[in-house]
Scaffold this motif. Structure first.
Motif, PDB file in Angstrom:
ATOM      1  N   ALA A   1       0.824  -1.212   0.000  1.00 43.30           N
ATOM      2  CA  ALA A   1       0.000   0.000   0.000  1.00 43.30           C
ATOM      3  C   ALA A   1       0.859   1.264   0.000  1.00 43.30           C
ATOM      4  CB  ALA A   1      -0.927  -0.016   1.216  1.00 43.30           C
ATOM      5  N   GLU A   2       1.985   1.237   0.709  1.00 43.72           N
ATOM      6  CA  GLU A   2       2.842   2.424   0.769  1.00 43.72           C
ATOM      7  C   GLU A   2       3.367   2.792  -0.613  1.00 43.72           C
ATOM      8  OE1 GLU A   2       7.030   3.964   2.825  1.00 43.72           O
ATOM      9  OE2 GLU A   2       6.162   2.043   3.410  1.00 43.72           O
ATOM     10  N   LEU A   3       3.726   1.769  -1.412  1.00 43.29           N
ATOM     11  CA  LEU A   3       4.220   2.035  -2.758  1.00 43.29           C
ATOM     12  C   LEU A   3       3.110   2.605  -3.637  1.00 43.29           C
ATOM     13  CD1 LEU A   3       6.509   1.861  -4.827  1.00 43.29           C
ATOM     14  CD2 LEU A   3       5.786  -0.493  -5.312  1.00 43.29           C
ATOM     15  N   LEU A   4       1.916   2.033  -3.550  1.00 39.95           N
ATOM     16  CA  LEU A   4       0.791   2.539  -4.339  1.00 39.95           C
ATOM     17  C   LEU A   4       0.474   3.986  -4.000  1.00 39.95           C
ATOM     18  CD1 LEU A   4      -1.646  -0.518  -4.146  1.00 39.95           C
ATOM     19  CD2 LEU A   4      -0.339   0.230  -6.133  1.00 39.95           C
ATOM     20  N   SER A   5       0.502   4.295  -2.702  1.00 47.97           N
ATOM     21  CA  SER A   5       0.216   5.656  -2.269  1.00 47.97           C
ATOM     22  C   SER A   5       1.296   6.613  -2.752  1.00 47.97           C
ATOM     23  CB  SER A   5       0.102   5.699  -0.743  1.00 47.97           C
ATOM     24  OG  SER A   5      -0.200   6.992  -0.300  1.00 47.97           O
ATOM     25  N   GLY A   6       2.559   6.204  -2.668  1.00 44.34           N
ATOM     26  CA  GLY A   6       3.649   7.064  -3.097  1.00 44.34           C
ATOM     27  C   GLY A   6       3.615   7.355  -4.583  1.00 44.34           C
ATOM     28  N   ILE A   7       3.308   6.333  -5.384  1.00 43.84           N
ATOM     29  CA  ILE A   7       3.214   6.538  -6.828  1.00 43.84           C
ATOM     30  C   ILE A   7       2.046   7.461  -7.159  1.00 43.84           C
ATOM     31  CG2 ILE A   7       2.721   5.386  -9.030  1.00 43.84           C
ATOM     32  CD1 ILE A   7       4.214   2.935  -7.872  1.00 43.84           C
ATOM     33  N   SER A   8       0.925   7.259  -6.491  1.00 39.91           N
ATOM     34  CA  SER A   8      -0.254   8.095  -6.743  1.00 39.91           C
ATOM     35  C   SER A   8       0.009   9.555  -6.375  1.00 39.91           C
ATOM     36  CB  SER A   8      -1.451   7.559  -5.962  1.00 39.91           C
ATOM     37  OG  SER A   8      -1.739   6.216  -6.318  1.00 39.91           O
ATOM     38  N   LEU A   9       0.698   9.779  -5.250  1.00 46.04           N
ATOM     39  CA  LEU A   9       1.034  11.142  -4.857  1.00 46.04           C
ATOM     40  C   LEU A   9       2.011  11.761  -5.850  1.00 46.04           C
ATOM     41  CD1 LEU A   9       0.880  13.488  -2.862  1.00 46.04           C
ATOM     42  CD2 LEU A   9       2.684  12.364  -1.519  1.00 46.04           C
TER      43      LEU A   9
END
Length: 472
Positions: free
Chosen positions: A110-118
């Motif tokens: 989830a942290e990677l998905l959130s970072g890419i989205s941001l």
């Protein structure tokens, strides 16, 4: 030209049901397995183009009908991502316009998905106010992955865009009055109350340092105040709003003024953070204070060796009119401390010494409360918003005491300028949970998701830290 709207550009994701193309994201260690799975459809093309899955590398994938079938981007390895946050944004900005969704060779945390989205949102920022005829290209929009807090990321990006817009606007279009307009518009947008104390009323209401710094300008100094929320813990933010800094009678050289439109970066960053807090409707009460001035020269300008009695009653000897930020913050912090609050946080583009110490990419901070510092460090990692703690070093306290007055705004110590400035401010922030940031507010060159120009520092870290800081 009118004051900037709030914000000049709104970030946006794609609609959840929008038709979209896949953007495959692959680490170098996964590349061979991905190529084997891709088979004859894409593997020869990827090998022929030399795609290596390095961070931010991009290769468009052609379909059998000659149309675009998708794209593949490199995630790099964990070390590469640590060394260059938002590195994936290089691929995002190279994508054709339209809607995209993320695809992975293996399940992504989830942290990677959130970072890419941001990173995707932040990379969409453009400052086109002074190039109205420039043809805008259609942006690549992301269909947000499941499990990603879309509202939170949009609040972060929109607050950051506000900060960037304000810092990037030159001083002739963003003086104290225009900053007041932007501040008032922000309050109105979220139903907050605001009030302003201007000009000689600052003296009448006991803000002598703010008045002294700004009185030489025909654009009157002022103190801006926003209050929002009715329940929960109380947070006070204070942002330095020097809309342009010539240095005053201790005049800067021409080269030293080139970036001084950004000397209101503390105000811009606290306004961006306030916007994030209000957009997310966090369960707290917020007070935002911004002293807004221009530091210029005229016959009534503040003079070296002037001694002024501050709002708190402490006398300050002005040994450098170019150390004006701490003066306007001193009165504002004293005012902030007069109302019961659970924490006071100040942000300012305050000292060159901070840049020498940590460079432009880190936001140094000082904290009196260990729990607040621990929460901030965790929030910084989660928000891809690096910070670095510096000490309120007690041994340097005598340095800021000139003998002829209680305090010296620019001691001739020659060392630890960022620390002595923080110690000066602490004398006025009469609160056990005071935190101070000495930010740069500017990217000196283009970086992924951070184009050259104004940038926020510490706001996302603070937003993430507020639950731990305030017990939300």
């Amino acid at each position: 030209m009118p004051a900037p709207s709030l914000p000049l550009q709104l970030p946006a994701f794609a609609a959840p049901d929008a038709p979209s193309l896949p953007l495959w994201l692959v680490e170098p260690a996964e590349l061979e397995a991905f190529l084997a799975a891709a088979g004859a459809e894409f593997a020869p093309w990827l090998r022929a183009t030399g795609f290596d899955a390095s961070l931010g590398a991009l290769c468009l994938l052609p379909g059998a009908d000659g149309q675009l079938a998708g794209a593949i981007a490199g995630l790099g390895d964990a070390r590469a991502r640590q060394r260059q946050r938002f590195g994936i944004a290089r691929a995002v900005t190279a994508l054709p316009g339209g809607c995209w969704h993320l695809a992975f060779a293996a399940p992504a945390p989830a942290e990677l998905l959130s970072g890419i989205s941001l990173a995707w949102l932040l990379a969409s920022y453009r400052f086109e106010r002074y190039r109205p005829g420039r043809k805008a290209t259609e942006p690549a929009r992301l269909r947000v992955p499941e499990g990603v807090d879309k509202a939170r990321l949009l609040a972060m990006a929109t607050g950051e865009f506000l900060t960037r817009d304000l810092i990037n606007t030159p001083a002739h279009d963003l003086g104290p009055e225009e900053l007041e307009q932007a501040f008032t518009a922000l309050a109105q947008e979220f139903g907050a109350t605001s009030k302003v104390i201007r000009g000689d009323d600052l003296l009448a209401q006991n803000f002598p340092l703010i008045h002294a710094v700004g009185r030489a300008s025909p654009r009157a100094p002022r103190l801006l105040e926003l209050n929002w929320g009715s329940e929960g813990p109380h947070l006070t933010l204070v942002g330095k709003g020097v809309c342009f800094d010539t240095g005053g009678l201790d005049l800067k050289p021409a080269s030293g003024m080139l970036l001084m439109k950004k000397d209101m970066g503390g105000a811009a960053t606290t306004m961006g953070l306030a916007r994030m807090i209000m957009a997310l409707n966090l369960p707290l009460r917020l007070r935002l204070l911004v002293p807004a001035v221009e530091n210029v020269i005229s016959g009534n300008a503040l003079k070296p060796k002037d001694i002024i009695t501050s709002r708190k009653g402490l006398t300050v000897e002005v040994n450098d009119t170019d150390a004006e930020g701490r003066l306007i913050l001193a009165d504002t912090l004293a005012y902030a401390s007069e109302q019961k609050t659970d924490a006071i946080i100040s942000m300012a583009t305050l000292t060159g010494a901070a840049r020498v110490a940590v460079g432009p990419d880190l936001a140094p901070y000082w904290a009196m409360d260990e729990a607040m510092a621990a929460a901030l460090e965790q929030g910084a990692r989660a928000g891809f918003d690096p910070v670095w703690r510096l000490p309120f070093h007690e041994a340097y306290e005598p340095v800021i005491e000139p003998g002829i007055a209680d305090l010296d705004n620019a001691p001739g110590f020659g060392f630890a300028g960022a620390i002595t400035a923080a110690l000066f401010l602490r004398r006025f922030a009469d609160h056990p949970r005071y935190m101070h940031f000495d930010i740069y507010g500017h990217s000196p060159s283009d970086a992924p998701a951070r184009p050259k120009g104004g940038t926020g520092q510490g706001a996302r870290a603070l937003l993430n830290a507020l639950p731990g800081m305030l017990g939300l």
